[in-house]
Design an enzyme around this catalytic site. Sequence first.
Site, PDB file in Angstrom:
ATOM      1  N   CYS A 279       1.178  -1.367   0.094  1.00  0.00           N
ATOM      2  CA  CYS A 279      -0.303  -0.220  -0.112  1.00  0.00           C
ATOM      3  C   CYS A 279       0.860   1.325   0.113  1.00  0.00           C
ATOM      4  O   CYS A 279       1.617   0.995  -0.440  1.00  0.00           O
ATOM      5  CB  CYS A 279      -0.984  -0.362   1.404  1.00  0.00           C
ATOM      6  SG  CYS A 279      -0.338  -0.366   2.626  1.00  0.00           S
TER       7      CYS A 279
ATOM      8  N   ASN B  40       1.863   1.213   4.556  1.00  0.00           N
ATOM      9  CA  ASN B  40       2.874   0.655   5.083  1.00  0.00           C
ATOM     10  C   ASN B  40       2.719   0.203   6.650  1.00  0.00           C
ATOM     11  O   ASN B  40       3.221   0.123   7.213  1.00  0.00           O
ATOM     12  CB  ASN B  40       4.211  -0.324   4.841  1.00  0.00           C
ATOM     13  CG  ASN B  40       4.031  -1.609   5.143  1.00  0.00           C
ATOM     14  OD1 ASN B  40       4.929  -2.041   5.783  1.00  0.00           O
ATOM     15  ND2 ASN B  40       3.288  -2.074   4.788  1.00  0.00           N
TER      16      ASN B  40
ATOM     17  N   CYS C 167      -1.222   0.897   7.424  1.00  0.00           N
ATOM     18  CA  CYS C 167      -3.231   0.335   8.014  1.00  0.00           C
ATOM     19  C   CYS C 167      -3.522  -0.701   6.716  1.00  0.00           C
ATOM     20  O   CYS C 167      -3.784  -2.231   7.241  1.00  0.00           O
ATOM     21  CB  CYS C 167      -3.883   1.451   7.286  1.00  0.00           C
ATOM     22  SG  CYS C 167      -3.200   3.306   8.039  1.00  0.00           S
ATOM     23  N   ARG C 168      -3.605  -0.567   5.435  1.00  0.00           N
ATOM     24  CA  ARG C 168      -4.170  -1.547   4.346  1.00  0.00           C
ATOM     25  C   ARG C 168      -3.324  -3.037   4.351  1.00  0.00           C
ATOM     26  O   ARG C 168      -4.040  -4.266   3.986  1.00  0.00           O
ATOM     27  CB  ARG C 168      -4.391  -1.205   2.957  1.00  0.00           C
ATOM     28  CG  ARG C 168      -5.433  -0.014   2.665  1.00  0.00           C
ATOM     29  CD  ARG C 168      -6.150   0.645   2.143  1.00  0.00           C
ATOM     30  NE  ARG C 168      -4.425   1.685   1.507  1.00  0.00           N
ATOM     31  CZ  ARG C 168      -4.078   2.068   1.079  1.00  0.00           C
ATOM     32  NH1 ARG C 168      -4.898   1.840  -0.498  1.00  0.00           N
ATOM     33  NH2 ARG C 168      -3.059   2.671   0.481  1.00  0.00           N
ATOM     34  N   SER C 169      -1.754  -2.826   3.623  1.00  0.00           N
ATOM     35  CA  SER C 169      -1.265  -4.202   4.020  1.00  0.00           C
ATOM     36  C   SER C 169      -0.848  -5.088   4.725  1.00  0.00           C
ATOM     37  O   SER C 169      -0.676  -6.370   4.584  1.00  0.00           O
ATOM     38  CB  SER C 169       0.212  -3.873   2.925  1.00  0.00           C
ATOM     39  OG  SER C 169       1.107  -2.610   3.259  1.00  0.00           O
TER      40      SER C 169
ATOM     41  N   ASP D 263      -8.619   3.796   1.519  1.00  0.00           N
ATOM     42  CA  ASP D 263      -7.078   4.229   1.906  1.00  0.00           C
ATOM     43  C   ASP D 263      -8.083   4.974   3.187  1.00  0.00           C
ATOM     44  O   ASP D 263      -8.643   5.201   3.040  1.00  0.00           O
ATOM     45  CB  ASP D 263      -6.720   5.081   1.241  1.00  0.00           C
ATOM     46  CG  ASP D 263      -5.089   5.635   2.320  1.00  0.00           C
ATOM     47  OD1 ASP D 263      -4.967   5.262   3.434  1.00  0.00           O
ATOM     48  OD2 ASP D 263      -4.432   6.590   2.293  1.00  0.00           O
TER      49      ASP D 263
HETATM   50  P1  4NP Z   1      -1.694   3.146   4.338  1.00  0.00           P
HETATM   51  O1  4NP Z   1      -2.439   3.650   4.251  1.00  0.00           O
HETATM   52  O2  4NP Z   1      -1.293   2.804   2.879  1.00  0.00           O
HETATM   53  O3  4NP Z   1      -2.546   1.709   3.989  1.00  0.00           O
HETATM   54  O4  4NP Z   1      -0.704   1.997   5.219  1.00  0.00           O
HETATM   55  C1  4NP Z   1      -1.747   5.478   4.834  1.00  0.00           C
HETATM   56  C2  4NP Z   1      -0.716   5.838   5.654  1.00  0.00           C
HETATM   57  C3  4NP Z   1      -0.615   7.002   5.586  1.00  0.00           C
HETATM   58  C4  4NP Z   1      -0.333   8.069   4.883  1.00  0.00           C
HETATM   59  C5  4NP Z   1      -1.593   7.618   4.110  1.00  0.00           C
HETATM   60  C6  4NP Z   1      -2.156   6.173   3.691  1.00  0.00           C
HETATM   61  N1  4NP Z   1       0.169   8.753   5.091  1.00  0.00           N
HETATM   62  O5  4NP Z   1      -0.347  10.011   4.273  1.00  0.00           O
HETATM   63  O6  4NP Z   1       0.428   9.268   5.485  1.00  0.00           O
END
Ligand code: 4NP
Length: 154
Positions: free
Chosen positions: A8, A11, A13-15, A123
């Site tokens: 993602c 790294n 939240c989703r993955s 997201d």
């Molecule tokens: P992820 O979510 O890609 O599912 O881990 C996010 C985590 C942090 C951010 C964006 C999405 N950020 O902008 O910091």
Amino acid sequence: MTRILFVCLGNICRSPLVEAVAREEFARAGVVAEFASAGTGTYHVGHAADPRTIASAAAHGYDVSAHRARQLDIADFARFDAVLGMDQANLRNIQALCPARYASRTGLLLAYAGVAAPIDVPDPYFGGADGFERVIELARAGVHGLIARCAKDA
Ligand code: 4NP
């Protein structure tokens, strides 16, 4: 042995959630594979999973407590049989880094989820707890498709 990397943006939240769901659901199904996750961005390298990720994983019996975020690395394309993005922006970033000879290893998690599912795992970072619930629901759909594919290949 099948090795799958989930990717993602951050790294956190989703993955990591998908990785935890995959580890648990593959084990329950008795299908042997290895899993890891990475982010295309650098913002959270070395951090634990988001507290909301940890809470929603735990609420469903999945464990992300040992997770530490890392960035996708070019060496990952040789190490993993599949490098699967959570959304189309992730996939573009994955493909921009991927050596041409490994292009067939890249794809989207939800390509495995069946025709009725959306293409992207949205997201959840800037939203509420319901976004994390949705990630788990979509993770299960994608992971069950992956189990079917890996069991067929075995
Ligand atoms: P992820 O979510 O890609 O599912 O881990 C996010 C985590 C942090 C951010 C964006 C999405 N950020 O902008 O910091």
